[in-house]
Design a protein around this motif. Sequence first.
Motif, PDB file in Angstrom:
ATOM      1  N   GLU A  72       0.617  -1.296   0.099  1.00 29.69           N
ATOM      2  CA  GLU A  72       0.218  -0.030  -0.058  1.00 29.69           C
ATOM      3  C   GLU A  72       0.884   1.308  -0.095  1.00 29.69           C
ATOM      4  N   ALA A  73       0.149   2.443  -0.119  1.00 31.03           N
ATOM      5  CA  ALA A  73       1.065   3.760  -0.181  1.00 31.03           C
ATOM      6  C   ALA A  73       1.338   4.139   1.057  1.00 31.03           C
ATOM      7  N   THR A  74       1.696   3.449   1.980  1.00 30.23           N
ATOM      8  CA  THR A  74       2.368   3.871   3.288  1.00 30.23           C
ATOM      9  C   THR A  74       3.645   3.193   3.620  1.00 30.23           C
ATOM     10  N   SER A  75       4.378   3.866   4.395  1.00 28.40           N
ATOM     11  CA  SER A  75       5.887   3.217   4.966  1.00 28.40           C
ATOM     12  C   SER A  75       5.651   1.979   5.639  1.00 28.40           C
ATOM     13  N   LYS A  76       4.736   1.731   6.278  1.00 26.54           N
ATOM     14  CA  LYS A  76       4.062   0.726   7.352  1.00 26.54           C
ATOM     15  C   LYS A  76       3.572  -0.453   6.639  1.00 26.54           C
ATOM     16  N   SER A  77       3.243  -0.348   5.548  1.00 29.02           N
ATOM     17  CA  SER A  77       2.466  -1.255   4.829  1.00 29.02           C
ATOM     18  C   SER A  77       3.557  -2.611   4.580  1.00 29.02           C
ATOM     19  N   LYS A  78       2.788  -3.858   4.058  1.00 24.22           N
ATOM     20  CA  LYS A  78       3.718  -4.796   3.861  1.00 24.22           C
ATOM     21  C   LYS A  78       4.839  -4.763   2.741  1.00 24.22           C
ATOM     22  N   LYS A  79       5.782  -5.010   2.738  1.00 23.09           N
ATOM     23  CA  LYS A  79       6.945  -5.160   1.696  1.00 23.09           C
ATOM     24  C   LYS A  79       6.848  -6.273   0.566  1.00 23.09           C
ATOM     25  N   LEU A 137       2.633   3.337 -13.485  1.00 18.82           N
ATOM     26  CA  LEU A 137       1.241   3.191 -14.127  1.00 18.82           C
ATOM     27  C   LEU A 137       0.605   4.379 -13.799  1.00 18.82           C
ATOM     28  N   GLY A 138       1.149   5.603 -13.624  1.00 14.06           N
ATOM     29  CA  GLY A 138       0.371   6.807 -13.775  1.00 14.06           C
ATOM     30  C   GLY A 138      -0.375   7.274 -12.659  1.00 14.06           C
ATOM     31  N   GLU A 139      -0.540   6.283 -11.572  1.00 17.54           N
ATOM     32  CA  GLU A 139      -1.193   6.684 -10.284  1.00 17.54           C
ATOM     33  C   GLU A 139      -0.247   7.152  -9.244  1.00 17.54           C
ATOM     34  N   GLU A 140      -0.726   8.426  -8.203  1.00 18.18           N
ATOM     35  CA  GLU A 140      -0.070   8.879  -7.461  1.00 18.18           C
ATOM     36  C   GLU A 140      -0.853   9.022  -6.324  1.00 18.18           C
ATOM     37  N   LYS A 141      -0.220   8.790  -4.922  1.00 20.04           N
ATOM     38  CA  LYS A 141      -0.960   9.275  -3.788  1.00 20.04           C
ATOM     39  C   LYS A 141       0.073   9.850  -2.873  1.00 20.04           C
ATOM     40  N   LYS A 142      -0.391  11.066  -2.412  1.00 18.51           N
ATOM     41  CA  LYS A 142       0.258  11.934  -1.475  1.00 18.51           C
ATOM     42  C   LYS A 142       0.086  11.290   0.062  1.00 18.51           C
ATOM     43  N   THR A 143       1.084  11.690   0.743  1.00 19.53           N
ATOM     44  CA  THR A 143       1.093  11.201   2.193  1.00 19.53           C
ATOM     45  C   THR A 143       0.221  12.195   2.810  1.00 19.53           C
ATOM     46  N   ALA A 144      -0.062  11.943   4.164  1.00 25.13           N
ATOM     47  CA  ALA A 144      -0.906  12.555   4.982  1.00 25.13           C
ATOM     48  C   ALA A 144      -0.449  13.962   4.931  1.00 25.13           C
ATOM     49  N   SER A 145       0.600  14.315   5.237  1.00 24.99           N
ATOM     50  CA  SER A 145       1.137  15.663   5.426  1.00 24.99           C
ATOM     51  C   SER A 145       0.917  16.424   4.110  1.00 24.99           C
ATOM     52  N   GLY A 146       0.775  15.654   2.833  1.00 26.13           N
ATOM     53  CA  GLY A 146       0.887  16.276   1.594  1.00 26.13           C
ATOM     54  C   GLY A 146       2.191  16.743   0.956  1.00 26.13           C
ATOM     55  N   ASN A 147       3.125  16.531   1.773  1.00 33.82           N
ATOM     56  CA  ASN A 147       4.523  16.943   1.444  1.00 33.82           C
ATOM     57  C   ASN A 147       5.315  15.913   0.528  1.00 33.82           C
ATOM     58  N   ASN A 148       5.082  14.625   0.495  1.00 29.35           N
ATOM     59  CA  ASN A 148       5.569  13.671  -0.161  1.00 29.35           C
ATOM     60  C   ASN A 148       4.323  12.723  -0.894  1.00 29.35           C
ATOM     61  N   ALA A 149       4.917  11.679  -1.518  1.00 29.46           N
ATOM     62  CA  ALA A 149       3.833  10.986  -2.471  1.00 29.46           C
ATOM     63  C   ALA A 149       4.823   9.435  -2.666  1.00 29.46           C
ATOM     64  N   GLY A 172       5.751  -8.728 -12.688  1.00 26.45           N
ATOM     65  CA  GLY A 172       4.402  -8.358 -12.756  1.00 26.45           C
ATOM     66  C   GLY A 172       3.990  -8.041 -11.608  1.00 26.45           C
ATOM     67  N   THR A 173       4.582  -7.821 -10.251  1.00 25.91           N
ATOM     68  CA  THR A 173       4.114  -7.509  -9.131  1.00 25.91           C
ATOM     69  C   THR A 173       3.587  -6.073  -9.013  1.00 25.91           C
ATOM     70  N   ILE A 174       2.502  -5.630  -8.651  1.00 25.93           N
ATOM     71  CA  ILE A 174       1.992  -4.105  -8.367  1.00 25.93           C
ATOM     72  C   ILE A 174       2.229  -3.897  -7.162  1.00 25.93           C
ATOM     73  N   GLY A 175       3.090  -2.487  -6.990  1.00 24.85           N
ATOM     74  CA  GLY A 175       3.048  -2.160  -5.729  1.00 24.85           C
ATOM     75  C   GLY A 175       3.382  -0.422  -5.757  1.00 24.85           C
ATOM     76  N   TRP A 176       3.885   0.084  -4.631  1.00 23.27           N
ATOM     77  CA  TRP A 176       4.123   1.605  -4.439  1.00 23.27           C
ATOM     78  C   TRP A 176       5.671   1.865  -4.140  1.00 23.27           C
ATOM     79  N   ILE A 177       6.265   2.887  -4.525  1.00 28.71           N
ATOM     80  CA  ILE A 177       7.528   3.289  -4.350  1.00 28.71           C
ATOM     81  C   ILE A 177       7.469   4.665  -4.033  1.00 28.71           C
ATOM     82  N   TRP A 178       8.382   5.115  -3.206  1.00 32.12           N
ATOM     83  CA  TRP A 178       8.705   6.515  -2.609  1.00 32.12           C
ATOM     84  C   TRP A 178       8.906   7.249  -3.749  1.00 32.12           C
ATOM     85  N   ARG A 179       8.390   8.392  -3.899  1.00 38.74           N
ATOM     86  CA  ARG A 179       8.303   9.285  -4.873  1.00 38.74           C
ATOM     87  C   ARG A 179       9.892   9.904  -5.001  1.00 38.74           C
ATOM     88  N   ALA A 180      10.308  10.287  -3.714  1.00 33.90           N
ATOM     89  CA  ALA A 180      11.759  10.712  -3.750  1.00 33.90           C
ATOM     90  C   ALA A 180      12.693  10.135  -4.168  1.00 33.90           C
TER      91      ALA A 180
END
Length: 728
Positions: free
Chosen positions: A673-680, A693-705, A714-722
């Motif tokens: 998931e798009a959080t640092s505490k979700s499963k690796k 894949l063109g989808e972006e989710k910002k963090t709760a603070s809105g400063n990062n994504a 083929g695994t789908i996942g989320w990576i730190w924007r920075a």
Amino acid sequence: MKYLLGLFFLCILLLPLYSIPQLEFVDMIYSEEMEDELDSITGIFLSPTHYIVVTDKDNNKIYWISKEGRIVKKMGNTGNEPGEFYEPQDLFIDGKGNLYVADTGNDRIQVFNEKGSFLYQFGDKGDKNGEFKSPTGIYVSEKGQIYVADSGNNRIQVFSKKGVFISKFGTEGSKAGEFDKPVSVAVDEDGKAYVTDRGNSRIQVFDKDGIFMYTIGRKGEDIGEFDQLNDIFYDKEAQRLVISDIGHSLIHLYRKDGSFFASFGSEGDGQGEFSDPYSLMVTEEGKIYIADSGNKRIQIFRIAEIRMEKKEEKAEAPKEPEIKKEKEITAPVNKQSLGVFKFENIGKQASTSDYGEVIAHDLFEEFSKADYFKVFERSRIETALETHGLKDQSINKENAVKTGRDLFLGAGIIGTVSKLKNTIDLDIRIVNILSGIVIHSFYEKINDESRIRDVCGEAVKKIIKYYDENNKRMLKIPTGLNALDGPQAITLSWNKNQEKDLAGYHIYRSESEDGPYEFIGYSSNPNYKDKELDHNKKYFYKITAVNIFGYETDHSIFISSRPMPPPELPVIEGVKIIYDVSHVKIEWKKADKNVLGYNVYRALEDRSEKYEKVKSLTENNFTDMEVQSFQTYYYKVTAYDKAVESKIEDTDAVSVTVKALVIIQKPENIREEATSKSKKVGRVNKDEKLVYLGEEKKTASGNNAYLKIKMDDGTIGWIWRASVKIVE
């Protein structure tokens, strides 16, 4: 020494010293046009039509120059294709008018007919038999053998009439029979060859078998001695050699036995003075034509002497001249359509004037008044030129043909105007619009501007007289007209006319046997293809033959035909997306053998009117590089052959949203998931590439994504924007 040479030249001009006959200055060919156009005259010869033909090695062209200094024709461009040149040096014209050119920079010899059309070439760079290294001189013997001064290889090569290697003689050196840059060769009636051995400052003579015989001349400053030899010509009637000496700015004359005869010239730009006299030739009448290259002119001299000529028959007592009545010229029933184009002003004096417009107007008026041709209004000519974007361009033969065919002209009048001091030179040419042939040229001199209209009137009379006298042979009406139907097209063929005056054929078409028949095209060959026809209609055809003067025969018998309907082409199936990151690749099922190729269409929404063709190709796949990331595209593919294309509306569309790539900037974990505490779910290293894949989710603070990506497995996942760099 220069003083002595100049004094000697003056003496032979004024006094016949002992055995030296008097030298006469005949003429100087020079014009402002030559000054502007020519750069370096390196070869010269007189054509059978008495034009002076010269090579210009710096402009890579061949020029035909009139005795008034007008450039009446030019040929060539820089290159190595047939008819192109690179630093051409020497030329020779044989008795049939064939032109031989030493194309020095291309290490070959090119041969053209008397009209300047390419015939053949021979030679290539090298030192084997038949190969050249900077061939500079060429001479064709009375037997038709071609002698070439192969300067870079220090030898003379001999070829047959068709350029087949026969023999060679000479090697590098300074001994008898050896050369140091042989630049020119001449051959007498016995087959003896005379070679200018420039580096050794001498003329060497060889027998018909290439065996050394003797040497003529030597290096020195005394009269008759050489400095920098260039061209040599054998004057058969006088049994003499005429030699150009660039270093001394002299022309030497030697008897063929090697004894000195005379020299003339000095350095300068006056009459009888030279600057780099590169090339020369001698006519049967004994006129010596000298290419005074540095002065961009041609000087002509003659030695007053009895030449080896046929004895003239005793002249009969003059008869009273017969007074002939001028033939009355009657306009033909079917008048030739004629257009007069604006003349081009050439040279410094003429370029700032309106002579070209004035002369075109006066010629138009005189042609109209004569009522021999069907003369088109000049406003129609101007409109046609404007349509082709040629209104402000020089009207050469090609432009006249292009616009004249739109107007169905039979002939066009084009030309140039130049002025030198107070004399206006007028070059008028008649162009057959169908064939593009220049039928004839007329030259006029105007010494008084007030006589321009009168001279134009005289020129029109000459043109009409020429037409009336030469259009005597009538062409036969074409026979054997046949029609072959094809998909949306009909191919016509007929028997070829054998008359020499033939220029081509006019093709006429009607939708009724009784007409009217409308002109639809030209053909220089006995065939014509009429395309893009309605297969539901029947068409009728007639043809005529046209001679070089633009007159045509009566119509042939008609023939009719109905074109075939277009073939049914298959609907393309199986179109699918193969790749969708950064660019799009699609492929489809290959069609049958009757298909020539495929057209690919693209749109941003799936509506028929929105699709635009982006590519025609023969393969059954296409890669579209002109796309943007995260944009959705729709694709359709059709098949085509020579005449028809399958319908785009029958084809199914495929769509794709283009993805982007991200490059990993530093090692990073991939989260479910798009959080640092979700499963690796994975980990990537620096410089690895992943599909974004063109989808972006910002963090709760809105400063990062976090960005949504797909890994290689083929695994789908989320990576730190920075941690990544997006590559679109």
